[in-house]
Design an enzyme around this catalytic site. Structure first.
Site, PDB file in Angstrom:
ATOM      1  N   TRP A  21      15.397 -14.904   3.498  1.00 32.37           N
ATOM      2  CA  TRP A  21      14.728 -16.609   3.544  1.00 32.37           C
ATOM      3  C   TRP A  21      15.495 -17.150   4.512  1.00 32.37           C
ATOM      4  CZ3 TRP A  21      16.888 -20.434   0.337  1.00 32.37           C
ATOM      5  CH2 TRP A  21      16.127 -21.944   0.347  1.00 32.37           C
ATOM      6  N   TYR A  54       7.811 -16.690   4.587  1.00 35.28           N
ATOM      7  CA  TYR A  54       9.053 -16.874   5.035  1.00 35.28           C
ATOM      8  C   TYR A  54       8.776 -16.802   6.584  1.00 35.28           C
ATOM      9  CZ  TYR A  54      11.741 -16.245   0.664  1.00 35.28           C
ATOM     10  OH  TYR A  54      12.199 -16.058  -0.617  1.00 35.28           O
ATOM     11  N   PRO A 206      23.203 -17.313  -4.769  1.00 37.36           N
ATOM     12  CA  PRO A 206      24.330 -17.293  -5.745  1.00 37.36           C
ATOM     13  C   PRO A 206      25.454 -18.219  -5.118  1.00 37.36           C
ATOM     14  CG  PRO A 206      23.914 -15.476  -4.513  1.00 37.36           C
ATOM     15  CD  PRO A 206      22.696 -16.257  -4.213  1.00 37.36           C
ATOM     16  N   ALA A 208      25.040 -21.180  -3.776  1.00 36.13           N
ATOM     17  CA  ALA A 208      24.433 -22.594  -3.947  1.00 36.13           C
ATOM     18  C   ALA A 208      24.602 -23.062  -2.417  1.00 36.13           C
ATOM     19  CB  ALA A 208      25.555 -23.368  -4.563  1.00 36.13           C
ATOM     20  N   LYS A 215      33.133 -24.412   2.454  1.00 37.42           N
ATOM     21  CA  LYS A 215      33.186 -24.520   3.687  1.00 37.42           C
ATOM     22  C   LYS A 215      32.852 -26.141   4.001  1.00 37.42           C
ATOM     23  CE  LYS A 215      28.655 -23.000   4.736  1.00 37.42           C
ATOM     24  NZ  LYS A 215      27.526 -21.867   5.542  1.00 37.42           N
ATOM     25  N   ARG A 227      23.996 -24.603   7.670  1.00 29.80           N
ATOM     26  CA  ARG A 227      22.532 -24.919   6.923  1.00 29.80           C
ATOM     27  C   ARG A 227      22.529 -26.503   6.523  1.00 29.80           C
ATOM     28  NH1 ARG A 227      20.683 -21.263   2.271  1.00 29.80           N
ATOM     29  NH2 ARG A 227      20.973 -19.792   3.987  1.00 29.80           N
ATOM     30  N   GLY A 284      22.058 -13.496   1.778  1.00 33.95           N
ATOM     31  CA  GLY A 284      21.570 -13.710   2.980  1.00 33.95           C
ATOM     32  C   GLY A 284      22.456 -13.617   4.124  1.00 33.95           C
TER      33      GLY A 284
END
Length: 334
Positions: A21, A54, A206, A208, A215, A227, A284
């Site tokens: 994803w 996706y 997992p 979050a 980071k 992201r 991922g």
């Protein structure tokens, strides 16, 4: 790598699964995606999760290409159906028409004859559950899927689907919810129902959405190429955690991670795997090095004292309300 049964089924999957994803076909293209897939295989991951929606179906294509040449019987392929996979009114939801057309599209893109676990990506309020489960039964009986699962369903919805699955003699074996040390909404209702019925959790996010890697620093500018700064890569889902009270508490986990000999990301993945109802945690990656690092959470046993201290730090900012799960499935199809 360690392996677990998927719920009470006979299917055994790697306790860390690789998911694509927001990455394959969007953030990263085939060459990098294949490198990530190879890193996952080299680390012992055998379970790969994707969905037709996706990257507008490209993620399935990229995964199929990346796994080409691997022994099919040695892999567990998971995909999903529900969200729009095309422009038409029937290119979405869990109607019989959409399920039957979607399974064939997923098989073609993944370059396989069958899916190990075919999942209802959300609950479809616009389709009778009986129609949906009957269609899934035909998919299983045709050999196009071996097991059936759901994703982000409430305990009540899971119970209703399980009752129909028993009548139809098809194996409903799993739920795929969001779950992390910050997002714990499944614990009060979904997990107890799943334990009772024999379903296992294959959990996503997992770490979050990256927040539990540490980071994102309180009071600091968002790092570039993350992201949280990518409108097409999940920035909205990260935003809920970008509060100083959350970020400060995540930083307080660093000594605990060091004590366990783990990075913060590894600690976060290991935390979800301490729940006995979790069959696998999906990770991922946009770089193969991320896979190599995060799989080190496999087989880690965290002691009760450390888990208690994690709870004390994160509970004031974590989400627990079980009613939130119902909000994941819109009353009308997207």
């Amino acid at each position: 790598m360690e392996f677990r049964h998927l719920g009470r089924s006979g299917l055994i999957i790697s306790e860390i699964a690789y998911g694509n994803w927001l990455t394959h076909g969007s953030q990263v293209e085939q060459e990098t995606a294949t490198a990530c897939i190879r890193a996952a295989l080299d680390a012992g991951i055998t379970t790969f999760d994707t969905a037709d929606v996706y990257a507008e179906t490209r993620a399935e294509t990229v995964l199929g290409q990346g796994l080409k040449g691997e022994r099919r019987a040695g892999l567990e392929l998971l995909t999903k159906v529900y969200f729009p996979a095309g422009p038409g009114r029937n290119d979405r939801g869990l109607s019989r028409k959409h399920i039957m057309e979607s399974i064939d599209g997923s098989l073609r893109r993944l370059q396989t004859d069958y899916i190990d676990l075919y999942q209802a990506h959300r609950y479809d309020h616009s389709t009778p559950l009986e129609e949906t489960m009957d269609a899934f039964a035909d998919v299983v009986r045709s050999g196009k899927a071996l097991y059936i699962g759901v994703s982000e369903w409430t305990a009540e919805q899971i119970r209703a689907a399980h009752a129909l699955a028993r009548e139809l003699h098809i194996p409903l074996v799993s739920n795929q919810p969001q779950y992390s040390a910050l997002w714990r909404v499944i614990e009060a209702e979904v997990v107890p129902a799943s334990e009772e019925l024999g379903l296992g959790q294959v959990v996503w996010s997992p770490i979050a959405q990256g927040v539990l890697t540490g980071k994102y620093l309180p009071g600091a500018r968002l790092p570039a190429s993350t992201r949280a700064r990518d409108d097409k890569g999940g920035a909205a889902s990260v935003a809920r955690w970008l509060r100083n009270d959350v970020l400060e508490r995540v930083q307080q986990l660093k000594p605990l991670a060091a004590e366990a000999g783990l990075s913060l990301a590894q600690l976060a993945v290991a935390w979800v795997l301490q729940n006995s109802n979790v069959s696998a945690a999906i990770i991922g990656a946009s770089r193969p090095e991320q896979v190599t690092e995060n799989v080190k959470a496999a087989g880690v046993k965290l002691d009760a004292g450390l888990l208690k201290r994690m709870d004390e730090i994160l509970t004031p900012v974590a989400m627990f309300d079980p009613a939130i799960t119902a909000e994941a499935s819109p009353q009308t199809r997207p």
